[in-house]
Write an enzyme that holds these catalytic residues in place. Structure first.
Site, short mmCIF file in Angstrom:
data_model
loop_
_atom_site.label_atom_id
_atom_site.label_comp_id
_atom_site.label_asym_id
_atom_site.label_seq_id
_atom_site.Cartn_x
_atom_site.Cartn_y
_atom_site.Cartn_z
N GLY A 189 11.22 -5.64 -6.77
CA GLY A 189 10.23 -5.40 -7.82
C GLY A 189 10.34 -6.41 -8.96
O GLY A 189 10.08 -6.09 -10.12
N GLY A 200 7.59 -7.03 -11.68
CA GLY A 200 7.19 -5.95 -12.59
C GLY A 200 7.64 -6.21 -14.02
O GLY A 200 8.23 -7.25 -14.33
N GLN A 201 7.37 -5.24 -14.86
CA GLN A 201 7.61 -5.41 -16.29
C GLN A 201 9.08 -5.68 -16.61
O GLN A 201 9.39 -6.57 -17.40
CB GLN A 201 7.15 -4.15 -17.03
CG GLN A 201 7.09 -4.31 -18.53
CD GLN A 201 7.00 -3.00 -19.27
OE1 GLN A 201 7.28 -1.94 -18.72
NE2 GLN A 201 6.60 -3.06 -20.51
N ASP A 246 9.71 -9.44 -4.28
CA ASP A 246 8.60 -8.55 -4.66
C ASP A 246 7.60 -8.58 -3.51
O ASP A 246 7.60 -9.52 -2.70
CB ASP A 246 7.92 -9.03 -5.95
CG ASP A 246 7.16 -7.89 -6.66
OD1 ASP A 246 7.59 -7.50 -7.75
OD2 ASP A 246 6.14 -7.42 -6.11
N ILE A 247 6.71 -7.61 -3.48
CA ILE A 247 5.65 -7.63 -2.47
C ILE A 247 4.58 -8.64 -2.88
O ILE A 247 3.86 -9.18 -2.04
CB ILE A 247 5.08 -6.21 -2.26
CG1 ILE A 247 4.29 -6.13 -0.95
CG2 ILE A 247 4.25 -5.75 -3.45
CD1 ILE A 247 4.06 -4.71 -0.47
N TYR A 295 6.22 11.35 -9.71
CA TYR A 295 7.11 10.24 -10.05
C TYR A 295 8.46 10.77 -10.54
O TYR A 295 9.53 10.36 -10.07
CB TYR A 295 6.43 9.41 -11.13
CG TYR A 295 7.23 8.30 -11.75
CD1 TYR A 295 7.57 7.16 -11.04
CD2 TYR A 295 7.63 8.39 -13.09
CE1 TYR A 295 8.28 6.13 -11.65
CE2 TYR A 295 8.33 7.36 -13.70
CZ TYR A 295 8.66 6.24 -12.98
OH TYR A 295 9.36 5.24 -13.59
N LYS A 336 12.19 10.53 -9.01
CA LYS A 336 13.29 9.93 -9.78
C LYS A 336 14.47 10.89 -9.87
O LYS A 336 15.62 10.48 -9.75
CB LYS A 336 12.82 9.53 -11.18
CG LYS A 336 11.90 8.31 -11.21
CD LYS A 336 12.61 7.07 -10.70
CE LYS A 336 11.73 5.83 -10.76
NZ LYS A 336 12.34 4.65 -10.12
N1 SER Z 1 7.08 4.18 -18.27
C1 SER Z 1 7.03 5.12 -17.20
C2 SER Z 1 5.69 5.66 -17.00
O1 SER Z 1 4.93 5.72 -17.90
C3 SER Z 1 8.00 6.24 -17.42
O2 SER Z 1 9.19 5.88 -16.81
O3 SER Z 1 5.38 6.07 -15.95
#
Ligand code: SER
Length: 304
Positions: free
Chosen positions: A7, A10-11, A31-32, A135, A139
């Protein structure tokens, strides 16, 4: 020391890749999506177990940093794929890390792993956790899995429960805390932002430099000091969209926000407002450097 990052586009990855390279790690950024870094890169779909196996066998990393994820909003839109990426891919990866003898694994958990029965102020390390979003559920399961791999297989898995990460240079997508970055870009470009959360929804946040420093500090800490094997609480600052709007208005006095909440409001309301990160402070010396003012200064300067 050879390391592999998933990843990377990503940010967090965008900043972690150069930071680790600067600290002398030999980085393979994956990364993909296509990547442009000054380090070796490879395409990797984290759902492709064979590809993970092949890459880890070839690169032989000592450390793996697993950042590939679907964030909270996107996971609600594509729940099955979200689960696959956020949980199953992590499980595959841990298996392969064990097989090929990776020494340390970092992965990103989230404040989304907390839920409506979690105390929202100064959320402790070990509270009730009843996430309502897919999500956060993935996690939380991932946290348990990381600890399981440490206890059962001796794999040195370390993690952080990230608050909303704010930084320039990358527009996050698919998350509930994205407004904290988007508001800056919108303020610069249009002087107007339509926010999908209600103005007083306070959330824990962290500036990207602090986030990257936390990862590096945690991974460089001696194994003897690490007692949290799920993921450490981590705090930078807390603010609501209205507080951020007010802070940005100091830079641009005619900046205006409109608040039209969508489904993300429910998720945000189920997450903490502030985090007790004393385990991280005590065990490996965590100390954030950015508060809201410093963050606004940094963002305002960095965004053209
Ligand atoms: N920044 C993430 C989200 O907004 C939370 O881990 O999904």
């Amino acid at each position: 020391m050879r390391v592999l990052i998933t990843g990377s586009g990503g940010q967090i990855g965008q900043s972690l890749v150069p930071a680790l390279a600067q600290r002398g790690r030999e980085v393979l950024a994956t990364d993909i999506q296509p990547l442009t870094f000054d380090v070796p890169t490879a395409r990797l779909d984290v759902l492709d177990k064979e590809a993970i196996q092949k890459l880890l066998r070839e690169w032989k990393p000592v450390e793996v940093y697993h950042l590939a994820a679907y964030l909270s909003a996107r996971s609600e839109q594509e729940p099955h794929r979200g689960w696959d990426i956020n949980f199953n891919a992590f499980w595959h990866l841990l298996e392969v890390c064990r097989e090929v003898g990776v020494q340390r694994v970092f992965w990103a958990s989230s404040i989304a792993a907390f839920g409506p029965h979690t105390p929202r102020q100064n959320t402790p390390q070990y509270p009730v956790m009843d996430p309502i979003g897919l999500y956060g559920i993935a996690k939380l399961a991932g946290e348990r899995l990381g600890e399981y791999y440490f206890i059962r297989h001796g794999l040195d898995v370390r993690g952080l429960r990230f608050p909303g990460v704010v930084g320039p240079g990358h527009l996050p997508s698919g998350g509930t805390t994205d407004f904290s970055v988007h508001m800056f870009y919108a303020a610069k470009a249009y002087g107007y932002y339509k926010c999908y959360l209600l103005p007083h929804t306070k959330l824990p946040m962290i500036y990207i430099e602090d986030a990257v420093r936390a990862i590096i500090q945690l991974m460089e800490a001696p194994i003897s000091v690490i007692t949290v094997r799920g993921a450490y609480n981590l705090h930078g600052m807390s603010f609501s969209p209205a507080e951020l709007e007010a802070a940005i208005r100091h830079k641009k006095s005619d900046f205006r926000c409109e608040y039209v909440p969508d489904f993300r409001q429910k998720l945000a309301e189920s997450w903490p407002e502030s985090i007790d990160d004393s385990y991280a402070r005590r065990e490996w010396g965590w100390q954030p450097q950015y508060d809201l003012n410093a963050l606004v200064e940094a963002m305002w300067q960095a965004i053209p």
